[in-house]
Scaffold this active site. Structure first.
Site, PDB file in Angstrom:
ATOM      1  N   ASN A   9     -77.272  43.213  45.508  1.00  0.00           N
ATOM      2  CA  ASN A   9     -78.866  42.766  45.350  1.00  0.00           C
ATOM      3  C   ASN A   9     -78.705  41.190  45.018  1.00  0.00           C
ATOM      4  OD1 ASN A   9     -81.602  42.449  43.793  1.00  0.00           O
ATOM      5  ND2 ASN A   9     -80.765  43.439  41.763  1.00  0.00           N
ATOM      6  N   HIS A  97     -84.605  49.090  38.250  1.00  0.00           N
ATOM      7  CA  HIS A  97     -84.068  48.301  37.696  1.00  0.00           C
ATOM      8  C   HIS A  97     -84.353  47.551  36.284  1.00  0.00           C
ATOM      9  CE1 HIS A  97     -81.473  43.988  37.294  1.00  0.00           C
ATOM     10  NE2 HIS A  97     -80.920  44.999  38.446  1.00  0.00           N
ATOM     11  N   GLU A  99     -84.612  44.632  35.036  1.00  0.00           N
ATOM     12  CA  GLU A  99     -84.929  43.449  34.919  1.00  0.00           C
ATOM     13  C   GLU A  99     -86.871  44.144  35.044  1.00  0.00           C
ATOM     14  OE1 GLU A  99     -82.554  41.496  37.590  1.00  0.00           O
ATOM     15  OE2 GLU A  99     -81.789  40.999  35.982  1.00  0.00           O
ATOM     16  N   SER A 215     -72.246  42.754  35.477  1.00  0.00           N
ATOM     17  CA  SER A 215     -70.586  41.624  35.609  1.00  0.00           C
ATOM     18  C   SER A 215     -69.959  42.713  36.604  1.00  0.00           C
ATOM     19  CB  SER A 215     -70.843  40.909  34.713  1.00  0.00           C
ATOM     20  OG  SER A 215     -71.611  40.954  34.460  1.00  0.00           O
TER      21      SER A 215
HETATM   22  C1  PEP Z   1     -77.252  43.303  39.034  1.00  0.00           C
HETATM   23  O1  PEP Z   1     -78.198  42.828  38.606  1.00  0.00           O
HETATM   24  O2  PEP Z   1     -77.837  44.783  39.468  1.00  0.00           O
HETATM   25  C2  PEP Z   1     -75.891  43.063  38.220  1.00  0.00           C
HETATM   26  C3  PEP Z   1     -75.079  44.180  38.249  1.00  0.00           C
HETATM   27  O3  PEP Z   1     -76.232  42.060  38.438  1.00  0.00           O
HETATM   28  P1  PEP Z   1     -74.322  41.043  37.344  1.00  0.00           P
HETATM   29  O4  PEP Z   1     -73.719  41.717  39.246  1.00  0.00           O
HETATM   30  O5  PEP Z   1     -74.730  39.403  38.088  1.00  0.00           O
HETATM   31  O6  PEP Z   1     -74.793  41.508  36.301  1.00  0.00           O
END
Ligand code: PEP
Length: 252
Positions: A9, A97, A99, A215
């Site tokens: 993503n 998501h 966000e 992460s």
């Molecule tokens: C995400 O945005 O779905 C995500 C898992 O981001 P990150 O890997 O940066 O934590």
């Protein structure tokens, strides 16, 4: 059986040239990966979709969108139609998501409508759910995730739920560098698979992919991906660099 899905993503990152560059690098770096059990997905911003699709036409990498509206057309300035995404050959769409839940006020109810719209248009929704740090610290993670899964998905028929990919994304692990331990992630994935089993049946629950996101990076991917109920990753930060994204693909 379930395929592993490794989906990057890109969020609201990269210029057009940078996006084309990253997609080309990934394409060449995975060209020798003959593991038919892995689906690699790139989820750039909308403006990259057509160009990257063109660039990937002789590759098995699939494309996804980061969101869609719950209606196919109409006076919804700035929104993206699921029908239009399907029409240009997009396969996946992220729905819910954290966000978007946080900054755009998306509720389980509206997400359920988006799920319907995606499925009706032949898109595969990647439905995200996950608890905040406060919810985990107050032992609410099972309740919150059960509620997000039930309210977003459990109106679907058995045939429809089989078309959905789920993604457990603990909000406290997204973009923070903090990863759920493999035990924490496995526990939540197996809990959600049990819910699917109770609502539908064993065979259906076993056929649905549940990705982990938060992460994920080359250093922790192998351990997470070796858990029995973790069927891939939704990757943010580490997907913006070809080497780390491909390392994760190779961890499967
Ligand atoms: C995400 O945005 O779905 C995500 C898992 O981001 P990150 O890997 O940066 O934590």
């Amino acid at each position: 059986m379930r395929k592993y899905i490794i989906a990057g993503n890109w969020k609201m990152n990269l210029t057009l040239e940078e996006g084309y560059g990253l997609a080309s690098e990934i394409k060449w770096m995975v060209a020798d990966e003959v593991n038919n059990n892995i689906e690699i997905v790139i989820i750039p911003s909308y403006i990259h979709l057509s160009g990257i699709q063109n660039l990937l036409k002789d590759s098995s990498i699939k494309l996804g969108a980061q969101n869609c509206h719950h209606k196919n057309s109409g006076a919804y300035t700035g929104e993206i139609s699921p029908a239009a995404l399907a029409n240009i050959g997009i396969k996946y769409v992220i729905i819910g998501h954290s966000e978007r839940r946080q900054y755009n006020g998306e509720t389980n109810e509206i997400l359920a409508e988006k799920i319907n719209a995606a499925i009706e248009n032949g898109l595969t929704p990647i439905y995200c759910f996950g608890e905040t740090l406060w919810e985990r610290e107050n032992n609410l993670e099972l309740t919150i995730n059960e509620c997000q899964v039930r309210e977003g998905l459990f109106h679907l028929t058995e045939d429809q739920i089989k078309k959905v990919v789920l993604a457990y994304e603990p909000v406290w692990a997204i973009g923070t560098g903090k990863t759920a331990t493999s035990a924490q992630a496995q526990q939540m994935h197996s809990f959600v698979r049990e819910l699917l089993k109770e609502k539908y049946n064993k065979e259906t629950a076993e056929s649905i992919s549940i990705l982990y996101g938060g992460s994920m990076k080359p250093e922790n991917a192998k351990e997470l991906l070796s858990c029995p109920d973790i069927d891939g990753g939704l990757i943010g930060g580490a997907a913006l660099e070809s080497r780390s994204f491909v390392e994760i693909v190779k961890s499967v």
